[in-house]
Design a protein around this motif. Structure first.
Motif, PDB file in Angstrom:
ATOM      1  N   HIS A 228       0.986  -1.164   0.049  1.00  0.00           N
ATOM      2  CA  HIS A 228       0.063   0.055  -0.081  1.00  0.00           C
ATOM      3  C   HIS A 228       0.937   1.376   0.109  1.00  0.00           C
ATOM      4  O   HIS A 228       1.895   1.245   0.313  1.00  0.00           O
ATOM      5  CB  HIS A 228      -0.999  -0.250   1.249  1.00  0.00           C
ATOM      6  N   ASP A 229       0.400   2.286  -0.449  1.00  0.00           N
ATOM      7  CA  ASP A 229       1.219   3.592  -0.506  1.00  0.00           C
ATOM      8  C   ASP A 229       1.494   4.365   0.738  1.00  0.00           C
ATOM      9  O   ASP A 229       2.847   4.452   0.951  1.00  0.00           O
ATOM     10  CB  ASP A 229       0.270   4.623  -1.469  1.00  0.00           C
ATOM     11  N   THR A 230       0.401   4.377   1.735  1.00  0.00           N
ATOM     12  CA  THR A 230       0.900   5.062   2.791  1.00  0.00           C
ATOM     13  C   THR A 230       0.384   4.112   4.017  1.00  0.00           C
ATOM     14  O   THR A 230      -0.374   3.260   3.987  1.00  0.00           O
ATOM     15  CB  THR A 230      -0.051   6.253   2.846  1.00  0.00           C
ATOM     16  N   GLY A 231       0.805   4.530   5.213  1.00  0.00           N
ATOM     17  CA  GLY A 231       0.718   3.886   6.496  1.00  0.00           C
ATOM     18  C   GLY A 231       1.871   3.743   7.551  1.00  0.00           C
ATOM     19  O   GLY A 231       1.697   3.498   8.531  1.00  0.00           O
ATOM     20  N   GLY A 232       3.002   4.086   6.841  1.00  0.00           N
ATOM     21  CA  GLY A 232       4.200   3.898   7.611  1.00  0.00           C
ATOM     22  C   GLY A 232       4.485   2.439   8.296  1.00  0.00           C
ATOM     23  O   GLY A 232       4.102   1.514   7.640  1.00  0.00           O
ATOM     24  N   HIS A 233       5.480   2.460   9.170  1.00  0.00           N
ATOM     25  CA  HIS A 233       5.611   0.976   9.591  1.00  0.00           C
ATOM     26  C   HIS A 233       4.633   0.544  10.872  1.00  0.00           C
ATOM     27  O   HIS A 233       4.877   0.266  11.784  1.00  0.00           O
ATOM     28  CB  HIS A 233       7.093   1.173  10.281  1.00  0.00           C
ATOM     29  N   ARG A 234       3.634   0.329  10.500  1.00  0.00           N
ATOM     30  CA  ARG A 234       2.461   0.045  11.205  1.00  0.00           C
ATOM     31  C   ARG A 234       1.423  -0.993  10.482  1.00  0.00           C
ATOM     32  O   ARG A 234       1.736  -1.259   9.248  1.00  0.00           O
ATOM     33  CB  ARG A 234       1.625   1.340  11.428  1.00  0.00           C
ATOM     34  N   ILE A 235       0.852  -1.771  11.434  1.00  0.00           N
ATOM     35  CA  ILE A 235      -0.291  -2.633  10.723  1.00  0.00           C
ATOM     36  C   ILE A 235      -1.532  -1.586  10.649  1.00  0.00           C
ATOM     37  O   ILE A 235      -2.023  -1.222  11.418  1.00  0.00           O
ATOM     38  CB  ILE A 235      -0.746  -3.646  11.737  1.00  0.00           C
ATOM     39  N   ILE A 236      -1.843  -1.554   9.439  1.00  0.00           N
ATOM     40  CA  ILE A 236      -2.776  -0.789   9.017  1.00  0.00           C
ATOM     41  C   ILE A 236      -4.278  -1.553   8.722  1.00  0.00           C
ATOM     42  O   ILE A 236      -4.381  -2.600   8.200  1.00  0.00           O
ATOM     43  CB  ILE A 236      -2.476   0.471   7.646  1.00  0.00           C
ATOM     44  N   ALA A 237      -5.398  -0.543   8.647  1.00  0.00           N
ATOM     45  CA  ALA A 237      -6.714  -1.221   8.535  1.00  0.00           C
ATOM     46  C   ALA A 237      -6.660  -1.887   6.990  1.00  0.00           C
ATOM     47  O   ALA A 237      -7.658  -2.821   6.801  1.00  0.00           O
ATOM     48  CB  ALA A 237      -7.756  -0.134   8.619  1.00  0.00           C
ATOM     49  N   ASP A 238      -6.122  -1.243   6.002  1.00  0.00           N
ATOM     50  CA  ASP A 238      -6.247  -1.840   4.754  1.00  0.00           C
ATOM     51  C   ASP A 238      -5.507  -2.935   4.659  1.00  0.00           C
ATOM     52  O   ASP A 238      -5.819  -3.819   3.365  1.00  0.00           O
ATOM     53  CB  ASP A 238      -5.373  -0.782   3.790  1.00  0.00           C
ATOM     54  N   TYR A 239      -4.842  -3.549   5.521  1.00  0.00           N
ATOM     55  CA  TYR A 239      -4.244  -4.844   5.379  1.00  0.00           C
ATOM     56  C   TYR A 239      -5.446  -6.110   5.584  1.00  0.00           C
ATOM     57  O   TYR A 239      -5.166  -6.945   5.214  1.00  0.00           O
ATOM     58  CB  TYR A 239      -3.094  -5.104   6.389  1.00  0.00           C
ATOM     59  N   ILE A 240      -6.203  -5.594   6.590  1.00  0.00           N
ATOM     60  CA  ILE A 240      -7.429  -6.534   7.222  1.00  0.00           C
ATOM     61  C   ILE A 240      -8.157  -7.378   5.888  1.00  0.00           C
ATOM     62  O   ILE A 240      -8.147  -8.652   6.170  1.00  0.00           O
ATOM     63  CB  ILE A 240      -8.325  -5.879   8.077  1.00  0.00           C
ATOM     64  N   PRO A 241      -8.735  -6.646   5.064  1.00  0.00           N
ATOM     65  CA  PRO A 241      -9.422  -7.485   4.049  1.00  0.00           C
ATOM     66  C   PRO A 241      -8.675  -8.622   3.285  1.00  0.00           C
ATOM     67  O   PRO A 241      -9.320  -9.861   3.264  1.00  0.00           O
ATOM     68  CB  PRO A 241     -10.128  -6.521   3.180  1.00  0.00           C
ATOM     69  N   GLY A 242      -7.574  -8.243   2.911  1.00  0.00           N
ATOM     70  CA  GLY A 242      -6.786  -9.148   2.362  1.00  0.00           C
ATOM     71  C   GLY A 242      -6.132 -10.406   3.114  1.00  0.00           C
ATOM     72  O   GLY A 242      -6.067 -11.391   2.588  1.00  0.00           O
ATOM     73  N   LEU A 243      -5.823  -9.925   4.238  1.00  0.00           N
ATOM     74  CA  LEU A 243      -5.323 -10.786   5.034  1.00  0.00           C
ATOM     75  C   LEU A 243      -6.450 -11.800   5.567  1.00  0.00           C
ATOM     76  O   LEU A 243      -6.179 -13.245   5.740  1.00  0.00           O
ATOM     77  CB  LEU A 243      -4.886 -10.061   6.583  1.00  0.00           C
ATOM     78  N   ILE A 244      -7.718 -11.423   5.887  1.00  0.00           N
ATOM     79  CA  ILE A 244      -8.884 -12.362   6.018  1.00  0.00           C
ATOM     80  C   ILE A 244      -8.897 -13.320   5.031  1.00  0.00           C
ATOM     81  O   ILE A 244      -9.090 -14.613   5.184  1.00  0.00           O
ATOM     82  CB  ILE A 244     -10.132 -11.487   6.185  1.00  0.00           C
TER      83      ILE A 244
END
Length: 252
Positions: A228-244
């Motif tokens: 993803h383009d932004t979010g820094g060195h964190r676990i971001i909400a945008d990860y969650i759909p693909g992760l599931i």
């Protein structure tokens, strides 16, 4: 007036007696009815209802637990169906971000997974900055407890935890069914090539460590990547759909 008073004194004990007898009759009838109802409720059905209610609470409630490992007791949070897909997380180095996987855990639990999040800072031997070997042994203890038969756990690690998770997957392939790595900055190509588990690599392009992403993604065939383009060195909400979708084996 005197006649009325005498009449009241005469009737009063009778009224009291009627009241007492009537109350006792109602009480007795109620007890008999309660006993009859109780006879028609089997202990097994009552137990099942109680267990179902407990499970309903436990499935959706984040629980604080202490888990035994080879290195000692470790504090943890757990959420989800005890019979669901077992997911085990490994946090990054920062003490303030120990529960950074929590939002992802809640989302996975809502889809039927059991997510366990150990706080490796709670045990001196496994804390970041100490022996990674001790941490890996502790993860082995937890994964062995959580796995379902021959099915290993889904192991998810972020940053420092990502490199630890990757090493563990390489050395304990039977205990890891899938691997999720979020910005594993300290991970090596050699470790990635040794891990056989199906892997999802998560990163943001504005993370200073992103320069390592492509190197790890191409270290072996079959690594799925989601950048993803932004979010820094964190676990971001945008990860969650693909992760599931990855954890549940759903098509992207």
């Amino acid at each position: 007036v005197m006649a009325t008073t005498k009449l009241f004194k005469l009737c009063n004990p009778i009224l009291v007696s009627v009241f007492v007898v009537g109350t006792y009759s109602v009480f007795t009838s109620t007890m008999v009815l309660s006993e009859e109802i109780a006879k028609n409720i089997s202990p097994s059905s009552t137990s099942m209802d109680r267990e179902t209610a407990t499970d309903a609470v436990n499935d959706s409630t984040m629980r604080s637990v202490k888990l035994q490992t080879s290195q000692g007791m470790v504090e943890a949070k757990q959420i989800g169906d005890p019979d669901g897909i077992p997911v085990l997380t490994v946090h990054g180095m920062a003490k303030g971000l120990v529960w950074e996987w929590e939002k992802a855990a809640e989302a996975l639990a809502a889809r039927g997974c059991l997510v366990t999040m150990p706080n490796f800072h709670s045990l001196h031997a496994t804390a970041p900055g100490h022996s990674s070997h001790a941490t890996i042994e502790a993860i082995e203890s937890l994964a062995s407890q959580l796995k379902r038969g021959d099915q290993g756990v889904v192991l998810m690690g972020k940053s420092w935890g990502g490199s630890i998770a990757l090493k563990f997957a390489g050395s304990h392939p039977a205990l890891v069914s899938k691997l999720v790595l979020a910005a594993p900055a300290a991970a090596t190509e050699a470790a990635m090539s040794e891990a056989a588990a199906e892997t999802l690599l998560l990163w943001t392009r504005d993370d200073p460590s992103f320069r390592k992403a492509e190197t790890l993604a191409t270290a072996r065939a079959g690594v799925k990547e989601e950048f993803h383009d932004t979010g820094g060195h964190r676990i971001i909400a945008d990860y969650i759909p693909g992760l599931i979708k990855f954890v549940l084996g759903e098509a992207a």
